[in-house]
Motif scaffolding. Structure first.
Motif, PDB file in Angstrom:
ATOM      1  N   ALA A 126     -11.842  47.938 -73.903  1.00  0.00           N
ATOM      2  CA  ALA A 126     -10.835  48.932 -74.277  1.00  0.00           C
ATOM      3  C   ALA A 126     -11.134  50.277 -73.626  1.00  0.00           C
ATOM      4  O   ALA A 126     -10.215  50.981 -73.192  1.00  0.00           O
ATOM      5  CB  ALA A 126     -10.798  49.079 -75.799  1.00  0.00           C
ATOM      6  N   HIS A 177      -8.309  50.771 -71.134  1.00  0.00           N
ATOM      7  CA  HIS A 177      -7.290  51.461 -71.937  1.00  0.00           C
ATOM      8  C   HIS A 177      -7.882  52.769 -72.480  1.00  0.00           C
ATOM      9  O   HIS A 177      -7.741  53.085 -73.654  1.00  0.00           O
ATOM     10  CB  HIS A 177      -6.830  50.549 -73.069  1.00  0.00           C
ATOM     11  CG  HIS A 177      -6.416  49.186 -72.594  1.00  0.00           C
ATOM     12  ND1 HIS A 177      -5.173  48.942 -72.050  1.00  0.00           N
ATOM     13  CD2 HIS A 177      -7.099  48.021 -72.541  1.00  0.00           C
ATOM     14  CE1 HIS A 177      -5.104  47.657 -71.698  1.00  0.00           C
ATOM     15  NE2 HIS A 177      -6.255  47.083 -71.975  1.00  0.00           N
ATOM     16  N   THR A 231      -5.425  55.164 -74.291  1.00  0.00           N
ATOM     17  CA  THR A 231      -4.529  54.635 -75.323  1.00  0.00           C
ATOM     18  C   THR A 231      -4.903  55.251 -76.670  1.00  0.00           C
ATOM     19  O   THR A 231      -6.063  55.252 -77.061  1.00  0.00           O
ATOM     20  CB  THR A 231      -4.655  53.103 -75.392  1.00  0.00           C
ATOM     21  OG1 THR A 231      -4.248  52.568 -74.126  1.00  0.00           O
ATOM     22  CG2 THR A 231      -3.777  52.543 -76.490  1.00  0.00           C
ATOM     23  N   TRP A 262      -9.096  55.354 -77.147  1.00  0.00           N
ATOM     24  CA  TRP A 262     -10.146  54.344 -77.115  1.00  0.00           C
ATOM     25  C   TRP A 262     -11.399  54.879 -76.422  1.00  0.00           C
ATOM     26  O   TRP A 262     -12.527  54.552 -76.801  1.00  0.00           O
ATOM     27  CB  TRP A 262      -9.652  53.085 -76.397  1.00  0.00           C
ATOM     28  CG  TRP A 262      -8.912  52.121 -77.279  1.00  0.00           C
ATOM     29  CD1 TRP A 262      -7.606  51.771 -77.200  1.00  0.00           C
ATOM     30  CD2 TRP A 262      -9.458  51.371 -78.383  1.00  0.00           C
ATOM     31  NE1 TRP A 262      -7.280  50.852 -78.185  1.00  0.00           N
ATOM     32  CE2 TRP A 262      -8.401  50.591 -78.917  1.00  0.00           C
ATOM     33  CE3 TRP A 262     -10.710  51.298 -78.978  1.00  0.00           C
ATOM     34  CZ2 TRP A 262      -8.579  49.735 -80.015  1.00  0.00           C
ATOM     35  CZ3 TRP A 262     -10.894  50.445 -80.069  1.00  0.00           C
ATOM     36  CH2 TRP A 262      -9.839  49.679 -80.574  1.00  0.00           C
ATOM     37  N   ARG A 269      -0.580  45.361 -75.124  1.00  0.00           N
ATOM     38  CA  ARG A 269      -1.002  46.740 -74.914  1.00  0.00           C
ATOM     39  C   ARG A 269       0.122  47.735 -75.153  1.00  0.00           C
ATOM     40  O   ARG A 269      -0.112  48.941 -75.265  1.00  0.00           O
ATOM     41  CB  ARG A 269      -1.548  46.920 -73.496  1.00  0.00           C
ATOM     42  CG  ARG A 269      -0.527  46.662 -72.401  1.00  0.00           C
ATOM     43  CD  ARG A 269      -1.180  46.815 -71.037  1.00  0.00           C
ATOM     44  NE  ARG A 269      -0.243  46.566 -69.954  1.00  0.00           N
ATOM     45  CZ  ARG A 269      -0.569  46.621 -68.657  1.00  0.00           C
ATOM     46  NH1 ARG A 269      -1.801  46.913 -68.322  1.00  0.00           N
ATOM     47  NH2 ARG A 269       0.338  46.385 -67.736  1.00  0.00           N
ATOM     48  N   GLY A 308      -5.749  45.974 -75.933  1.00  0.00           N
ATOM     49  CA  GLY A 308      -5.544  47.332 -75.446  1.00  0.00           C
ATOM     50  C   GLY A 308      -4.436  48.041 -76.185  1.00  0.00           C
ATOM     51  O   GLY A 308      -3.829  48.988 -75.672  1.00  0.00           O
ATOM     52  N   SER A 358      -2.611  50.287 -79.271  1.00  0.00           N
ATOM     53  CA  SER A 358      -2.901  51.491 -80.034  1.00  0.00           C
ATOM     54  C   SER A 358      -3.039  51.111 -81.504  1.00  0.00           C
ATOM     55  O   SER A 358      -2.442  50.145 -81.975  1.00  0.00           O
ATOM     56  CB  SER A 358      -1.774  52.505 -79.854  1.00  0.00           C
ATOM     57  OG  SER A 358      -2.008  53.668 -80.622  1.00  0.00           O
TER      58      SER A 358
END
Length: 863
Positions: A340, A344, A347, A369, A543, A569, A571
């Protein structure tokens, strides 16, 4: 001589540190050639013996047994404080019932075998990739001169078992496999003379001064120190013991898991047959290379291993197992966070703070993240500074917040175990869980400050109490603050590589009689369950989603959503302590929540709020409902009024929790009427890959999957419990767990729960024990009989009702009995009470609760 069949038995034997897991393969021959006892190496367990060596030797007429030493595999006890002598005691327990066994030890297990033989005697010893006593001098001299870091790694490993006193050196080297690094050279200076002597004594003392032709025969295959041991060392060993000792240099120290294991097994059997059992069998004998140095002669020596011909062999050789040429990385939770963070990083993670004052709505904070990963490494550093080690338990009494999320990864990332504690349980149960888990550090949200003040004197073994938040304001805080701790900590540079089978999280059930039972999840189980959960036939998480886990993070790891979101990934929107309809709707709208998960009680409140305000959702498209059965009106309200698809999940604390998922297929969504779709979604659904279900009758016979035959629901899978924490094994011999539910399975694999085997009551997603309620009612002197049942409730799904029978010796009111419950139970467990002239009794003298449920099914509708 060959056995026709083998029989495997498994058992737990009581040792000094707890139950030891022992596996035995019995041959079918009336006369066994010998008893063999296998001892594994550090950080391993008996699994590789069970996978390769035990069945191989059992088929050749041996009784073969392996033990998982304390703290390894399924055996109990703590590695941290164990010494070599402790492991010798474990081998003694495992050896019970064997006749002068041959001890076969790998790596550290070789040292344990030598100590055992010196103390208890043995028919023979086989040391696999372990330095033999008399050969140690040559090996040490060469390793120290040529590869000092390899030597230091070995000393560090041995330190964990009580051989070396310099713990700082060991901790600094144990997890490093990169010998090209020079930043550890200074640690050479830390090997003090007393540590060095202790190390040599462990290798040399067991057999010192016992030169005699009658001593224990020893065979040496491979060697420790990355195989830096010469043929001359083994010749010296042979002279030392008065036997022929052969060495097979191997390309890998962990040779059991590659195709060389059969070579080692063949050599051991030859040695046993010719030199230990005096059978004179014609088995393969490896040629001895002329070169004295294994580095120059090792390859030729391996190639010179001669397998038997058909005329020579007692049994035809088994084809070596072929291992794929793929990389292996452990399935551990820190790898999810790393994914993550790297993929990401920006995110968002949304989290509602605790309100400063009662009745206020806390602010929503945003991080990403990447921030979560950095802060998780900071709290990991803090815990390491506290002295927290692998396997230590860390407690949390906390809501769904970004700080709790950081604990999910910071605690488990260093190999410690996160014990998420349900604050809704009774004080006695909370004390029991914290005491049994031996929590060393306990994190808590400020809203639980009063509860913590009550718990603190009851839990003296907790060394650190840390506040995750300081709300509400106005209180005088005396414990360390989480944000202050991590603000002054340097992030952990990298996550350690852990064993994927090691423990990661601990959750206690509240759904059994007596005290709660702990379920200890492994990294592997949680990663596999989370990978399955994001699939299109489960959560369908991507994601582009923002997922709001309303189910508490102290309930089965919030159904693993914090882990699944990292994989996808996605939120996260974490609701904090306020789970009211207005607060949840506000969170969903401000964070763009597309998917949420919770129990029916929560959704009842949210739907009521939307009805009262004529509101709906602008972004939410799916909701997972679990914890208890969902009603058809709730399904239709979400689907028809708010255009939110319902996913009905079933599971348990013991199933991590994913057991089944009920969602509509494309064909069902297109063809079913609203009423039919709602009815279909009330089913518990199908099991995903990784889980299997079956039904059995009371006699244990498997029932057909015809949608009509109801039986005891059994479950098996990669993330299904095998034994409770510090408890007995609870699955059947073939690995099935009894869920306690009665269910049907259709030909389409859809499972429907029809009843409960035990009379537990589930209210608002929380279990309540009927037996406990009955026991409290019977404490009233005017009550002679009591039966607790679950009765449907419009808001809570079901609520407890206690039906009491008076002794008739005096006036008694239901208010008096209710006061007993209020004194002894949390408010949400307090039942309604009704009086009855008598209870219905069946032929066996037991109360027929089904009749009571039918008689009082309308109680809460008219109350």
């Amino acid at each position: 001589m060959s056995a026709v069949s083998i029989m495997r038995t498994e058992e737990f034997r009581s040792g000094a540190a707890g139950a030891l897991h022992v596996s035995t393969y019995e041959c079918s021959n009336a006369i066994q050639r010998a008893d063999l006892l296998f001892v594994h190496g550090a950080w391993s367990s008996s699994w590789y013996w069970e996978s390769f060596f035990l069945p191989w030797f059992a088929e050749r007429g041996f009784r073969a047994r392996a033990v998982s030493l304390r703290g390894h595999g399924e055996s109990k006890g703590r590695i941290r404080w164990s010494s070599i002598q402790d492991y010798v005691d474990d081998v003694s327990v495992a050896a019970q019932g064997l006749t002068r066994p041959v001890i076969i030890g790998h790596s550290m297990g070789g040292f344990v075998a030598q100590k055992y033989a010196a103390r208890h005697g043995a028919r023979a010893l086989a040391l696999l990739a372990s330095v033999p006593p008399s050969g140690a001098w040559h090996a040490l001299r060469r390793v120290i001169a040529e590869r000092p870091l390899a030597f230091l790694r070995t000393v560090a490993t041995l330190d964990l078992y009580g051989a070396v006193a310099d713990h700082a050196t060991a901790r600094g080297l144990l997890f490093s496999r990169d010998e090209s690094r020079t930043d550890k050279d200074h640690l050479l200076q830390r090997l003090k003379s007393e540590s060095f002597r202790a190390f040599l004594d462990m290798l040399l003392l067991p057999m010192r001064g016992k030169r005699s032709p009658n001593l224990v025969p020893v065979a040496v295959l491979g060697a420790e120190f990355d195989q830096l041991i010469s043929i001359a060392n083994n010749e010296e060993t042979a002279s030392f013991y008065g036997v022929e000792s052969r060495v097979l240099p191997l390309a890998s120290h962990m040779f059991m898991v590659d195709d060389r294991w059969s070579d080692a097994a063949t050599l051991i059997e030859h040695w046993l047959s010719v030199q230990v059992l005096n059978e004179g069998a014609k088995l393969p004998v490896p040629a001895t290379p002329s070169a004295p140095d294994v580095q120059s002669a090792g390859a030729d020596h391996i190639n010179s291993l001669t397998l038997p011909t058909a005329d020579e062999a007692v049994d035809p050789p088994r084809k070596a197992k072929m291992i794929g040429g793929m990389q292996h990385h452990p399935l551990i939770l820190s790898s999810l966070l790393t994914h993550a963070e790297e993929g990401h990083h920006h995110t968002p993670i949304w989290s509602r703070e605790a309100p400063a004052r009662v009745a206020e709505l806390g602010v929503i904070v945003r991080q990403a993240w990447g921030d979560t990963a950095r802060r998780a490494r900071c709290i990991a550093s803090v815990l390491k500074a506290f002295g927290v080690d692998e396997g230590d338990r860390i407690g949390s009494i906390a809501w769904n917040t970004h700080r709790h999320l950081e604990l999910y990864y910071g605690v488990t990332g260093i190999g410690a175990v996160l014990h998420t504690i349900n604050p809704r349980l009774s004080l006695d149960h909370l004390r029991f869980m914290i005491h049994q888990a031996e929590d060393e550090v306990l994190f808590y949200d400020g809203t639980f400050a009063g509860l913590v003040d009550t718990l603190r004197p009851l839990c003296p073994k907790v060394r650190h109490w840390i506040q995750l938040s300081r709300a509400p304001v106005g209180l005088e805080w005396r414990d360390q603050a989480y944000d202050e701790l991590i603000s002054g900590a340097a992030p952990l540079s990298s996550w350690p590589q852990l064993d994927e089978n090691s423990a990661a999280a601990l959750c206690y059930t509240s759904g059994t009689t007596g005290y709660p039972k702990g379920v200890l999840y492994s990294h592997r189980a949680l990663v596999l369950e989370s990978m399955t959960a994001i699939g299109p036939d489960a959560l369908g998480l991507t994601r582009s989603d923002t997922v709001a886990p309303v189910v508490p993070m102290f309930h089965v790891n919030a159904w693993s959503i914090p882990f699944a979101a990292a994989i996808a990934g996605a939120s996260l929107a974490l609701p904090g302590s306020n789970l009211g309809g207005e607060a949840l709707h506000d969170l969903f709208e401000k964070t763009g929540t597309t998917l949420s998960a919770g129990v029916p009680t929560i959704w009842q409140s949210l739907l009521a709020y939307l009805d009262g305000t004529d509101g709906t959702f602008s972004t939410m498209r799916r909701t997972i409902i679990g914890g208890s059965a969902v009603t058809q009106p709730m399904v239709r309200a979400f689907r028809e009024r708010h255009r939110v698809e319902v996913i009905h999940g079933w599971g348990m604390t013991e199933t991590s929790p994913l057991g089944t998922i009920s969602s509509l297929t494309a064909a069902e969504a297109a063809t079913l009427s609203p009423e039919e779709a709602a009815a279909r979604l009330r089913c518990q659904g199908r099991a995903p890959f990784g889980v299997r279900l079956k039904l059995v009758n009371p006699e244990g016979h498997v029932l057909p999957h015809d949608g009509k035959s109801a039986g005891h629901l059994m479950i098996s899978g990669h993330w299904v419990v095998d034994s409770y924490f510090r408890g007995d094994k609870i699955t059947t011999t073939d690995g099935w767990f009894d869920t306690g539910d009665i269910a049907t399975l259709g030909s389409d694999a859809v499972m429907v729960i029809t009843d409960r085997d035990k009379d537990l009551i589930k209210s608002g997603g929380e279990w309540i024990s009927s037996i406990q309620l009955e026991a409290i009612a019977l404490q009233h002197p005017g009550v002679v009989e009591a039966a607790a049942i679950a009765v449907p409730h419009p808001r809570w799904g079901e609520r407890p009702l206690v039906v009491c029978v008076s002794s008739g010796s005096g006036a008694i009111t239901t208010a008096e009995i209710r006061r007993l419950f209020e004194e002894k139970l949390p408010s949400w467990q307090v039942p309604d009470v009704v009086m009855s002239a008598q209870l219905p009794v069946g032929a066996t003298g037991k109360v027929v609760k089904m009749q009571l449920r039918q008689a009082y099914s309308e109680h809460y509708k008219t109350a």
